[in-house]
Design an enzyme around this catalytic site. Structure first.
Site, PDB file in Angstrom:
ATOM      1  N   GLY A  11       0.849  -1.198   0.000  1.00  0.00           N
ATOM      2  CA  GLY A  11       0.000   0.000   0.000  1.00  0.00           C
ATOM      3  C   GLY A  11       0.878   1.239   0.000  1.00  0.00           C
ATOM      4  N   GLY A  14      -0.101   5.108  -1.261  1.00  0.00           N
ATOM      5  CA  GLY A  14      -1.144   5.884  -0.601  1.00  0.00           C
ATOM      6  C   GLY A  14      -0.588   7.051   0.195  1.00  0.00           C
ATOM      7  N   GLN A  15      -1.470   7.652   0.993  1.00  0.00           N
ATOM      8  CA  GLN A  15      -1.104   8.877   1.717  1.00  0.00           C
ATOM      9  C   GLN A  15       0.079   8.642   2.659  1.00  0.00           C
ATOM     10  OE1 GLN A  15      -3.887  10.340   4.654  1.00  0.00           O
ATOM     11  NE2 GLN A  15      -3.041  12.405   4.618  1.00  0.00           N
ATOM     12  N   ASP A  37       2.267  -1.927  -4.341  1.00  0.00           N
ATOM     13  CA  ASP A  37       0.899  -1.416  -4.349  1.00  0.00           C
ATOM     14  C   ASP A  37       0.199  -1.975  -5.576  1.00  0.00           C
ATOM     15  OD1 ASP A  37      -1.426   0.579  -4.559  1.00  0.00           O
ATOM     16  OD2 ASP A  37      -0.348   1.428  -2.854  1.00  0.00           O
ATOM     17  N   ASP A  55      -1.070  -7.151  -5.473  1.00  0.00           N
ATOM     18  CA  ASP A  55      -2.390  -7.185  -4.845  1.00  0.00           C
ATOM     19  C   ASP A  55      -2.211  -8.048  -3.601  1.00  0.00           C
ATOM     20  OD1 ASP A  55      -4.938  -7.664  -3.971  1.00  0.00           O
ATOM     21  OD2 ASP A  55      -5.742  -8.191  -5.955  1.00  0.00           O
ATOM     22  N   TYR A 145     -15.509  -0.036   8.397  1.00  0.00           N
ATOM     23  CA  TYR A 145     -14.074   0.235   8.578  1.00  0.00           C
ATOM     24  C   TYR A 145     -13.674   0.028  10.040  1.00  0.00           C
ATOM     25  CZ  TYR A 145      -9.806   3.166   8.607  1.00  0.00           C
ATOM     26  OH  TYR A 145      -8.527   3.643   8.743  1.00  0.00           O
ATOM     27  N   LYS A 149     -11.208  -2.748  11.705  1.00  0.00           N
ATOM     28  CA  LYS A 149     -10.005  -2.372  12.464  1.00  0.00           C
ATOM     29  C   LYS A 149     -10.035  -2.986  13.865  1.00  0.00           C
ATOM     30  CE  LYS A 149      -7.678   0.172   9.510  1.00  0.00           C
ATOM     31  NZ  LYS A 149      -6.389  -0.272   8.979  1.00  0.00           N
TER      32      LYS A 149
HETATM   33  P1  NAD Z   1      -4.583   5.243   1.217  1.00  0.00           P
HETATM   34  O1  NAD Z   1      -5.956   4.913   0.773  1.00  0.00           O
HETATM   35  O2  NAD Z   1      -4.046   6.591   0.895  1.00  0.00           O
HETATM   36  O3  NAD Z   1      -3.556   4.158   0.674  1.00  0.00           O
HETATM   37  C1  NAD Z   1      -3.843   2.791   0.643  1.00  0.00           C
HETATM   38  C2  NAD Z   1      -3.066   2.188  -0.510  1.00  0.00           C
HETATM   39  O4  NAD Z   1      -3.378   0.796  -0.544  1.00  0.00           O
HETATM   40  C3  NAD Z   1      -3.447   2.773  -1.874  1.00  0.00           C
HETATM   41  O5  NAD Z   1      -2.305   3.240  -2.545  1.00  0.00           O
HETATM   42  C4  NAD Z   1      -4.075   1.596  -2.608  1.00  0.00           C
HETATM   43  O6  NAD Z   1      -3.802   1.587  -4.011  1.00  0.00           O
HETATM   44  C5  NAD Z   1      -3.438   0.411  -1.908  1.00  0.00           C
HETATM   45  N1  NAD Z   1      -4.234  -0.806  -2.051  1.00  0.00           N
HETATM   46  C6  NAD Z   1      -5.580  -0.930  -2.034  1.00  0.00           C
HETATM   47  N2  NAD Z   1      -5.925  -2.204  -2.212  1.00  0.00           N
HETATM   48  C7  NAD Z   1      -4.776  -2.904  -2.331  1.00  0.00           C
HETATM   49  C8  NAD Z   1      -4.485  -4.277  -2.553  1.00  0.00           C
HETATM   50  N3  NAD Z   1      -5.470  -5.183  -2.712  1.00  0.00           N
HETATM   51  N4  NAD Z   1      -3.196  -4.645  -2.627  1.00  0.00           N
HETATM   52  C9  NAD Z   1      -2.192  -3.733  -2.496  1.00  0.00           C
HETATM   53  N5  NAD Z   1      -2.419  -2.425  -2.316  1.00  0.00           N
HETATM   54  C10 NAD Z   1      -3.691  -2.014  -2.230  1.00  0.00           C
HETATM   55  O7  NAD Z   1      -4.523   4.988   2.790  1.00  0.00           O
HETATM   56  P2  NAD Z   1      -3.534   5.633   3.860  1.00  0.00           P
HETATM   57  O8  NAD Z   1      -4.161   6.882   4.349  1.00  0.00           O
HETATM   58  O9  NAD Z   1      -2.166   5.652   3.351  1.00  0.00           O
HETATM   59  O10 NAD Z   1      -3.707   4.568   5.035  1.00  0.00           O
HETATM   60  C11 NAD Z   1      -2.814   3.487   5.210  1.00  0.00           C
HETATM   61  C12 NAD Z   1      -3.281   2.685   6.416  1.00  0.00           C
HETATM   62  O11 NAD Z   1      -3.368   3.550   7.557  1.00  0.00           O
HETATM   63  C13 NAD Z   1      -4.662   2.054   6.270  1.00  0.00           C
HETATM   64  O12 NAD Z   1      -4.679   0.831   6.945  1.00  0.00           O
HETATM   65  C14 NAD Z   1      -5.566   3.021   6.998  1.00  0.00           C
HETATM   66  O13 NAD Z   1      -6.708   2.380   7.497  1.00  0.00           O
HETATM   67  C15 NAD Z   1      -4.667   3.472   8.118  1.00  0.00           C
HETATM   68  N6  NAD Z   1      -5.076   4.765   8.658  1.00  0.00           N
HETATM   69  C16 NAD Z   1      -4.947   5.907   7.930  1.00  0.00           C
HETATM   70  C17 NAD Z   1      -5.355   7.133   8.468  1.00  0.00           C
HETATM   71  C18 NAD Z   1      -5.232   8.410   7.713  1.00  0.00           C
HETATM   72  O14 NAD Z   1      -5.693   9.461   8.195  1.00  0.00           O
HETATM   73  N7  NAD Z   1      -4.618   8.411   6.542  1.00  0.00           N
HETATM   74  C19 NAD Z   1      -5.894   7.162   9.765  1.00  0.00           C
HETATM   75  C20 NAD Z   1      -6.053   5.958  10.465  1.00  0.00           C
HETATM   76  C21 NAD Z   1      -5.605   4.768   9.918  1.00  0.00           C
HETATM   77  N1  SER Z   2      -8.402   9.100   8.618  1.00  0.00           N
HETATM   78  C1  SER Z   2      -9.087   7.846   8.631  1.00  0.00           C
HETATM   79  C2  SER Z   2     -10.412   7.953   7.985  1.00  0.00           C
HETATM   80  O1  SER Z   2     -10.970   9.034   8.005  1.00  0.00           O
HETATM   81  C3  SER Z   2      -9.243   7.374  10.052  1.00  0.00           C
HETATM   82  O2  SER Z   2      -8.940   6.045  10.099  1.00  0.00           O
HETATM   83  O3  SER Z   2     -10.900   6.976   7.497  1.00  0.00           O
END
Ligand code: NAD
Ligand code: SER
Length: 318
Positions: A11, A14-15, A37, A55, A145, A149
């Site tokens: 992943g 992503g962000q 990713d 994947d 979600y 979690k």
């Molecule tokens: P994001 O959506 O920006 O990135 C997730 C990445 O996973 C994407 O690039 C997507 O292409 C990839 N992905 C999706 N399905 C996939 C698969 N089957 N195989 C491989 N890659 C795949 O999410 P993020 O914000 O970077 O979050 C990362 C983790 O942190 C997640 O578990 C999210 O729940 C957790 N999280 C994020 C936040 C936040 O504010 N960003 C807050 C709490 C928890």
């Molecule tokens: N930033 C995340 C969301 O809004 C929290 O897990 O889904």
């Protein structure tokens, strides 16, 4: 790290992954950190080290990459976030649960030494105490979600207790950064608002003005993530997931902070389905267990984060 020197980030486009990969590469060496990713990665990630399309639901390919790159540590970031998950209930459940199982199983079988998997403030629900939400309290999440979690947290603890898997986890609050865009969460407004502000446009917020949520600036989130992974094993006493936080604010408070830099910035409110998600989440978080156990400390306040975001996004003062 043990004899396996490879680190796999799943992943990575992503962000969080976009920034985490670069920090891991600067610490452990570019060639040791494999970004993966479904979709391609940023130019910086692609040009600085290995990238593999993966994947995570493809168990055989996951296994093959772990062996091929001598992977000792996995950061599993692939998930569907809160808002997207409400639109895609079963795909979200399947990805958020089975992705985790596949990684935990590889660790149980001895192919991986250490696993990082993020949880979220979404594990809490409407019956949870809202202010200074404790580490251990009523959970009862009401979104797919949050349910995924919370179930993931229980499985992490189970794999640790039953099979000795070294799994570590943080309950991230909403994360704010300027290098990458958020991917379908309820806290995304707190990033979008900055992009509108620096381009001189008004911002329409999908949450109501007094919706208080816990948040963290991305540099702190990256430090927390690497901090818990580098902590000695005996310091990581909680193997479900740790509360961590930076600060908390409402959309109005964030807009007022931005207005200190861009005086004519304006915000309006048009809550949508994401309001109900936010209403079930804490307003602020007690992260004293993380501070006491492995030394977590945030650096950024709301004021410092706002100034830094605006300066990096190329603030134009009106
Ligand atoms: P994001 O959506 O920006 O990135 C997730 C990445 O996973 C994407 O690039 C997507 O292409 C990839 N992905 C999706 N399905 C996939 C698969 N089957 N195989 C491989 N890659 C795949 O999410 P993020 O914000 O970077 O979050 C990362 C983790 O942190 C997640 O578990 C999210 O729940 C957790 N999280 C994020 C936040 C936040 O504010 N960003 C807050 C709490 C928890
Ligand atoms: N930033 C995340 C969301 O809004 C929290 O897990 O889904």
């Amino acid at each position: 790290m043990a004899s396996k020197t490879g680190i796999l980030v799943i992943g990575a486009s992503g962000q969080i992954g976009t920034e985490l990969v670069m920090e891991l590469r600067s610490r452990y060496g570019n060639s040791n950190v494999v970004a993966s990713d479904l979709k391609t990665a940023s130019k910086e990630v692609l040009e600085s080290g290995p990238f593999e399309q993966l994947d995570v639901m493809d168990r055989d390919r996951l296994h093959q990459l772990v062996v091929q790159y001598n992977i000792g540590e996995v950061y599993l970031l692939a998930a569907l976030l809160s808002a997207t998950a409400e639109q895609k209930v079963m795909p979200a459940w399947n990805l958020n649960m089975y992705g985790l199982f596949y990684v935990l199983e590889l660790a149980k079988e001895g192919f991986i030494d250490k696993v990082y998997w993020p949880s979220s403030i979404a594990v809490f629900g409407p019956n949870t105490p809202k202010q200074n939400t404790p580490q251990s309290t009523i959970m009862e999440p009401s979104t797919v979600y949050g349910i995924s979690k919370l179930a993931g947290e229980r499985w992490c603890e189970y794999y640790h207790n039953r099979y000795g898997v070294d799994v570590r986890s943080l309950r991230y609050p909403g994360l704010i950064g300027y290098k990458s865009n958020p991917g379908g969460g309820t806290t995304d407004y707190a990033v979008d608002i900055f992009h509108k502000a620096v381009s001189g446009q008004p911002f329409e917020c999908f949450l109501s003005e007094n919706t208080r949520l816990p948040m963290m600036y991305m540099p702190d989130a990256i430090r927390a993530t690497i901090g818990i992974m580098e902590a000695p094993s005996d310091k990581v006493k909680i193997r479900s997931s740790y509360n961590v936080s930076g600060f908390d604010f409402t959309p109005t408070e964030l807009a007022e902070e931005i207005q200190k830099h861009i005086s004519d910035f304006s915000i309006s409110y048009k809550p949508d389905f994401r309001q109900a998600i936010a209403d079930g989440w804490p307003g602020s978080i007690d992260d004293s267990s993380a501070r006491a156990d492995w030394g977590w400390q945030n650096e950024y306040s709301l004021e410092a984060m706002t100034a830094d975001m605006l300066s990096h996004l190329g603030q134009t003062v009106h």
